[in-house]
Design an enzyme around this catalytic site. Sequence first.
Site, PDB file in Angstrom:
ATOM      1  N   ARG A   1       0.840  -1.206   0.000  1.00 48.42           N
ATOM      2  CA  ARG A   1       0.000   0.000   0.000  1.00 48.42           C
ATOM      3  C   ARG A   1       0.878   1.260   0.000  1.00 48.42           C
ATOM      4  O   ARG A   1       1.028   1.936  -1.006  1.00 48.42           O
ATOM      5  CB  ARG A   1      -0.916   0.000   1.234  1.00 48.42           C
ATOM      6  CG  ARG A   1      -2.115   0.939   1.131  1.00 48.42           C
ATOM      7  CD  ARG A   1      -1.816   2.422   1.207  1.00 48.42           C
ATOM      8  NE  ARG A   1      -1.194   2.840   2.476  1.00 48.42           N
ATOM      9  CZ  ARG A   1      -0.752   4.071   2.698  1.00 48.42           C
ATOM     10  NH1 ARG A   1      -0.835   5.019   1.776  1.00 48.42           N
ATOM     11  NH2 ARG A   1      -0.169   4.368   3.849  1.00 48.42           N
ATOM     12  N   ASP A   2       1.509   1.545   1.123  1.00 48.98           N
ATOM     13  CA  ASP A   2       2.275   2.792   1.245  1.00 48.98           C
ATOM     14  C   ASP A   2       3.409   2.829   0.230  1.00 48.98           C
ATOM     15  O   ASP A   2       3.715   3.875  -0.342  1.00 48.98           O
ATOM     16  CB  ASP A   2       2.832   2.903   2.666  1.00 48.98           C
ATOM     17  CG  ASP A   2       3.494   4.240   2.932  1.00 48.98           C
ATOM     18  OD1 ASP A   2       3.137   5.229   2.276  1.00 48.98           O
ATOM     19  OD2 ASP A   2       4.382   4.293   3.805  1.00 48.98           O
TER      20      ASP A   2
ATOM     21  N   HIS B   1       6.299   4.439  12.489  1.00 47.54           N
ATOM     22  CA  HIS B   1       6.561   4.326  11.042  1.00 47.54           C
ATOM     23  C   HIS B   1       7.681   5.303  10.690  1.00 47.54           C
ATOM     24  O   HIS B   1       7.478   6.509  10.670  1.00 47.54           O
ATOM     25  CB  HIS B   1       5.265   4.675  10.291  1.00 47.54           C
ATOM     26  CG  HIS B   1       5.394   4.703   8.801  1.00 47.54           C
ATOM     27  ND1 HIS B   1       4.683   3.861   7.981  1.00 47.54           N
ATOM     28  CD2 HIS B   1       6.135   5.467   7.971  1.00 47.54           C
ATOM     29  CE1 HIS B   1       4.987   4.107   6.716  1.00 47.54           C
ATOM     30  NE2 HIS B   1       5.872   5.085   6.679  1.00 47.54           N
TER      31      HIS B   1
ATOM     32  N   HIS C   1      10.911   6.815   8.285  1.00 53.05           N
ATOM     33  CA  HIS C   1      11.544   6.968   6.970  1.00 53.05           C
ATOM     34  C   HIS C   1      13.047   7.104   7.183  1.00 53.05           C
ATOM     35  O   HIS C   1      13.488   7.592   8.222  1.00 53.05           O
ATOM     36  CB  HIS C   1      10.991   8.198   6.247  1.00 53.05           C
ATOM     37  CG  HIS C   1       9.670   7.951   5.594  1.00 53.05           C
ATOM     38  ND1 HIS C   1       9.208   8.678   4.536  1.00 53.05           N
ATOM     39  CD2 HIS C   1       8.708   7.027   5.857  1.00 53.05           C
ATOM     40  CE1 HIS C   1       8.020   8.220   4.177  1.00 53.05           C
ATOM     41  NE2 HIS C   1       7.682   7.236   4.964  1.00 53.05           N
TER      42      HIS C   1
ATOM     43  N   CYS D   1       6.790   9.624   0.222  1.00 47.54           N
ATOM     44  CA  CYS D   1       5.598  10.454   0.376  1.00 47.54           C
ATOM     45  C   CYS D   1       5.588  11.509  -0.719  1.00 47.54           C
ATOM     46  O   CYS D   1       6.417  12.402  -0.721  1.00 47.54           O
ATOM     47  CB  CYS D   1       5.542  11.115   1.747  1.00 47.54           C
ATOM     48  SG  CYS D   1       4.069  12.158   1.913  1.00 47.54           S
TER      49      CYS D   1
END
Lengths: 307, 307
Positions: free
Chosen positions: B16-17, B207, B209, B240
């Site tokens: 998904r992400d 979460h 990065h 993102c």
Amino acid sequence: MAELPDFVSIREVGPRDGLQNEEPIPTDAKVRLLDALSSTGVKRIEAVSFVHPKAIPQMADADEVWQRATKAEGVRYSALVPNTRGAQRALAAGFTEIEVVVSASDTHNRRNVNRSTEESLDDIAELIDLLHGAGARAEVIVATSFGCPYEGDVDPQRVAGIVDRVVRDGADRVAFGDTTGMGTPRRVRELVTAVRDRNAHVPVLLHFHNTRGTALANLLTALELGITEFDASVGGLGGCPYAPGASGNLATEEAVHMLHDMGIDTGIDLDALIEAAELAEELLGKKLPSGVLRAGPRTRLTPRPTP
Amino acid sequence: MAELPDFVSIREVGPRDGLQNEEPIPTDAKVRLLDALSSTGVKRIEAVSFVHPKAIPQMADADEVWQRATKAEGVRYSALVPNTRGAQRALAAGFTEIEVVVSASDTHNRRNVNRSTEESLDDIAELIDLLHGAGARAEVIVATSFGCPYEGDVDPQRVAGIVDRVVRDGADRVAFGDTTGMGTPRRVRELVTAVRDRNAHVPVLLHFHNTRGTALANLLTALELGITEFDASVGGLGGCPYAPGASGNLATEEAVHMLHDMGIDTGIDLDALIEAAELAEELLGKKLPSGVLRAGPRTRLTPRPTP
């Protein structure tokens, strides 16, 4: 949380360890990079190595680079040497901090210099005497301290035993290289503990690679263990040509960025350091792997969208 | 050192992400990736999002992907939804774990959905009721929890206040997104402490990065604070698109590799995971940023040189 230090001493290794593992660049370019780094506020720079020009053409002009470089006040410069000839050149050039390397893994040491670890340690004992006789300090860098690409795990007790030996032989300092990025928080903890248990007072420096993403986690672990000296390479310049699968050194900007955010001083101006990394990219004509170089520090904001 | 957990629960967010932030790939490819991940031993997968196909064409075939995917026993699958319409689609598709997002930074939230954080929280309260009414669990993901690219630092007390609100409104779980990689060990510590001080019992997931190299250092810090749930994305897939300067998610292989070396189980077969990351590269036709994918785990040795 363990008490963290107020200050961490970064040794910038881009000019030597970094450039030695990249395509050769002109003498002028090396001097420009060294000078840029000397004005960042960093307190230590590994400037050059005195190696055979046939073996490592990237350092063939080490004497000229060093002669032309601006020696900044308050910066300690060091050089790496592989043998007596290199040590004599480094001393003649005026260096008083000199590094020699041995690999903790026998296979890796043989692969690099065609000698066993033990044989290299015998050579190093003589080198230390030579350096001390000339009034210089000797640091022994122990490569593959956190694992060997051929042998796998390296017993921390074996590394601690190498430290015993070189300390007995007069080494002023030891450094531990994570040559192919096999270090993890667990391995850092085990190694530092093993070394400290047997040699509580020898100055220790750690050199991490970010091959598997663990470099800053390793640094954080080492901080919690009281280690305050680390190598890092501007932009993440360099790697290890002898080590299959190795990627670059920990980028100095990434280390400094995290340390400063944690309230730990390094003396380094992060903006000036990022400019030096940009210069390194320009001089090498390629992108370097540093995330902080790419994205900027977390404090560098994006203009707000207009409503 | 703080006591570390025996088990860490990784939620794989690549399908998904990850895919949502890459060029669109065919439905078949998405199903293959999901199926490959489902057989790695990972216990949780964020499978799809139900968003408007005009806004996010990468997820236009979410219904079909999910219908065709093999649902592995022992894996919890979740979906992300932006609004009532998405929630209805997710429920109709059979999801019982559903995520909604709000940004802790007002500027960032307005940039994404043209509403203030407060307005989005009002919407989320209604969404939670809708989900609960259908027997599903609702997780609220708080984006920009560790910093906003427009506003800079985000006060941990503001984030903790958002948690207060969503917990009051019935959220079953909260997640904190480091949307543009502004997290550092210090920020992780401050945020987790602020949230835990006010909401000791709500399940928390982080979460990260790896934009500035800190992802695994952040994970290590969170472990020491007792957090045991993390997102990660196979190969480091995705980022993102709304966040300038953002680089990819923490690669699942890098997280699992470090955790396993520390003796922390994830249930995941690292070799199978690396194969899934290789598949992701093949399906996307590009190199992904994961170091462990590139170099292999530290246990993958190089053949010894012949003497």
